[in-house]
Every structure is written in structure tokens, then in C-alpha cells.
Design a protein around this motif. Sequence first.
Motif, PDB file in Angstrom:
ATOM      1  N   UNK A 182       0.858  -1.318   0.048  1.00 40.17           N
ATOM      2  CA  UNK A 182       0.040  -0.032   0.173  1.00 40.17           C
ATOM      3  C   UNK A 182       0.953   1.349  -0.010  1.00 40.17           C
ATOM      4  N   UNK A 183       1.832   1.340  -0.776  1.00 42.06           N
ATOM      5  CA  UNK A 183       2.812   2.310  -0.821  1.00 42.06           C
ATOM      6  C   UNK A 183       2.787   3.303  -2.131  1.00 42.06           C
ATOM      7  N   UNK A 184       2.251   2.706  -3.160  1.00 41.75           N
ATOM      8  CA  UNK A 184       2.288   3.440  -4.097  1.00 41.75           C
ATOM      9  C   UNK A 184       1.003   4.034  -4.816  1.00 41.75           C
ATOM     10  N   UNK A 185       1.038   5.157  -5.241  1.00 41.95           N
ATOM     11  CA  UNK A 185      -0.396   5.924  -5.794  1.00 41.95           C
ATOM     12  C   UNK A 185      -0.716   5.331  -7.375  1.00 41.95           C
ATOM     13  N   UNK A 210      -5.011   1.731  -1.751  1.00 40.98           N
ATOM     14  CA  UNK A 210      -6.401   1.712  -1.978  1.00 40.98           C
ATOM     15  C   UNK A 210      -6.786   3.106  -2.776  1.00 40.98           C
ATOM     16  N   UNK A 211      -7.449   2.813  -3.906  1.00 38.11           N
ATOM     17  CA  UNK A 211      -7.842   3.954  -4.764  1.00 38.11           C
ATOM     18  C   UNK A 211      -6.850   4.289  -5.462  1.00 38.11           C
ATOM     19  N   UNK A 212      -5.655   3.598  -5.533  1.00 39.77           N
ATOM     20  CA  UNK A 212      -4.493   4.025  -6.653  1.00 39.77           C
ATOM     21  C   UNK A 212      -4.583   3.367  -7.923  1.00 39.77           C
ATOM     22  N   UNK A 213      -3.929   3.583  -8.830  1.00 36.64           N
ATOM     23  CA  UNK A 213      -3.987   3.290 -10.122  1.00 36.64           C
ATOM     24  C   UNK A 213      -3.008   2.318 -10.581  1.00 36.64           C
ATOM     25  N   UNK A 214      -3.322   1.100 -11.449  1.00 37.29           N
ATOM     26  CA  UNK A 214      -2.492   0.403 -12.153  1.00 37.29           C
ATOM     27  C   UNK A 214      -2.508   0.580 -13.639  1.00 37.29           C
ATOM     28  N   UNK A 215      -1.474   1.143 -14.378  1.00 32.62           N
ATOM     29  CA  UNK A 215      -1.434   1.543 -15.716  1.00 32.62           C
ATOM     30  C   UNK A 215      -0.360   0.912 -16.578  1.00 32.62           C
ATOM     31  N   UNK A 216      -0.913  -0.049 -17.496  1.00 29.61           N
ATOM     32  CA  UNK A 216       0.087  -0.663 -18.597  1.00 29.61           C
ATOM     33  C   UNK A 216      -0.124  -0.054 -19.656  1.00 29.61           C
ATOM     34  N   UNK A 217       0.742   0.858 -20.210  1.00 29.12           N
ATOM     35  CA  UNK A 217       0.780   1.714 -21.293  1.00 29.12           C
ATOM     36  C   UNK A 217       2.084   1.950 -22.084  1.00 29.12           C
ATOM     37  N   UNK A 218       2.415   1.403 -23.183  1.00 24.46           N
ATOM     38  CA  UNK A 218       1.516   0.419 -23.890  1.00 24.46           C
ATOM     39  C   UNK A 218       1.932  -1.168 -23.247  1.00 24.46           C
ATOM     40  N   UNK A 219       0.756  -2.105 -23.150  1.00 19.73           N
ATOM     41  CA  UNK A 219       0.824  -3.293 -22.632  1.00 19.73           C
ATOM     42  C   UNK A 219       1.048  -4.426 -23.793  1.00 19.73           C
ATOM     43  N   UNK A 220       0.453  -4.377 -24.611  1.00 17.89           N
ATOM     44  CA  UNK A 220       0.640  -5.288 -25.773  1.00 17.89           C
ATOM     45  C   UNK A 220       0.532  -4.624 -27.123  1.00 17.89           C
ATOM     46  N   UNK A 255      -6.518   0.139 -14.084  1.00 19.43           N
ATOM     47  CA  UNK A 255      -7.616  -0.273 -13.132  1.00 19.43           C
ATOM     48  C   UNK A 255      -7.405   0.657 -11.912  1.00 19.43           C
ATOM     49  N   UNK A 256      -8.278   0.983 -11.124  1.00 18.08           N
ATOM     50  CA  UNK A 256      -8.394   1.668 -10.121  1.00 18.08           C
ATOM     51  C   UNK A 256      -8.453   0.352  -9.011  1.00 18.08           C
TER      52      UNK A 256
END
Length: 261
Positions: A182-185, A210-220, A255-256
Motif C-alpha cells: 500500500x505504498x504506491x499511488x 487503496x484507490x490507487x491506479x495500475x496502468x500498463x501503457x503500452x501493454x501489448x 484499473x483503479x
Amino acid sequence: MFTTEKLELKDFYLLEEFQIAYLPGWIPEREFAVALWANPSIEDFLKRKCPVITDFINRIKKENEPIKDNNELAICIKKVLQTCSDILIYNKCPEVYDKLEFHNWDFKEITSITSLDAKIILDGGSGTGHVALEAAKYARYVFAMEPVTRLRQFIKEKAKKLKTDNVYVIDGFLHSIPLPDNFIDVLITSHALGWQLKDELMEFERVVKNEGYIIHCPATVDNPSDQSTHNELLKYSYSFDKYKEADGWKRKYWKKVIKRR
Ligand SMILES: C[S@@+](CC[C@H](N)C(=O)[O-])C[C@H]1O[C@@H](n2cnc3c(N)ncnc32)[C@H](O)[C@@H]1O
């Protein structure tokens, strides 16, 4: 992706253990066996540095005889270098990788998903640090996580040249991130996802708040060959979209993170 002009078989001495472990299933077996028959000191290095590769090397050498024709040998070595050019370039001349045109995608692809202002960001599989250094313009601080020593040095040198003082360069893998729960925004990966996809996806949920985001850009890339990664990401409730890079259409996923208390 790269021409092999700058590369030679001796550049295999630059590889790190985890990179050598990636070779089985990917490197062309006959050509690699032939190259090792002709270069026993490289075989010895690879086995010492990464013992888990020993059985693979022994098998492909058993299945493929040495060849005497120097032209044929040169063709085999060229194919091996072409296949491994990415990882060899990272370790030998990261500045070449850093200048590739495909880095020039619009960073708004990320900031339109969530603001990075004053946030704690992780760029996983940071490479030469493009995303980390761009994110640093907005963020409180950015962790650029990269397992290749030469690339970590490169990111530090580049941050210094740019007078960026909020980027912290760390060693680590996507499936094993050396940061607390729970360290990264906002956790970002770009062109870096899927060596151990299921473990990576679980690790991302651990380090993101909690309520942070994970973004894979570009992913595939946007084609059906990446369907299994796509399906796995949808199982983890990621949204996705497409956008264009210099070398074609890519998919981004985000995703959030909502954690039950
Ligand atoms: C294709 S490059 C992308 C680099 C950068 N993110 C970019 O967009 O230019 C993939 C990067 O992931 C790193 N990498 C390889 N395996 C990794 C792993 N298991 N965990 C984290 N990074 C990894 C490589 O060393 C390389 O720097």
C-alpha cells in the motif's frame, strides 16, 4: 528491432543471470548450439552465471552437431544476435535503445487516466527511464525499477543531466517489488509486462494503495497473438483501449485498485 552491426557473440558476457534464464524457448536452438560449439568459453560463462540453463545447453548441443563451414557459422551467429539484440543492446549500449522512435508516444495516454500530480509513482521495468523521467515532471517522487545494472546506471546519469532530483532508481522484478504494501499511488509499466504475468498482477495489487491506479501503457500490441495476456488482464478487471505508436497500434490497460477493509 535493432541491426546487429554493433553486436558480437562476446556481448553475451554482459548478460545478467535473469536474462540468461529467459533464453530457453526463445533463442533459436540449432543456431545457438552451433555458436556455443564454436565458443566454449561463452558456454562456460553462461552455465556458471546461470546454472539453471545447463540442462538446456547440454540438450541442444546433443541434438545439434558442430559445423565446420565458417560462412554457415557466421549466419547462425547473426541469427542468434538478431534474436537477442534487445537484451544485448540494453547491457551494451542503452543510448541506442533510448533513441528509438517508439518512445515518442503521447504521455497524455497516461495522465488522461489519472493525475500524477504530487503522487508516488512506480515505473516497473523502467528501461532507460522514459516514463519515470516524464512522470517526475508531475509527481512527488518516482521509483524507476529496473533489473539490469547498466540500465539503472543509465537512468541515474540521465536524471542527473536533466537535473531531476525526485527519481529513485531501484533494482527489482515486476513479480517481486522491493517496496512495502500500500505504498504506491500510481504503478506504470510500459512495454514491460508478462514475464510471470499472474504473479506480477498480484504483486501490483499489493504495492498499490487503496484507490490507487495500475496502468500498463503500452501493454501489448493490438493483435490476437496477445490474447492470453488480454484475457488475464480482463479477469483482473482492467479496462482497455487502443492507441497508435510509431510502430503500430498498441493496447493500454488500467484499473483503479479498490481494497476491502
Ligand atoms: C522493452 S523494455 C521497456 C523499457 C521501458 N519501460 C520502455 O518503455 O522503454 C523492458 C524492460 O523490462 C526489464 N525487465 C525484464 N524482465 C523484467 C522483470 N521480470 N521485471 C521487471 N523488469 C524487467 C528489461 O530489463 C527492460 O529494461
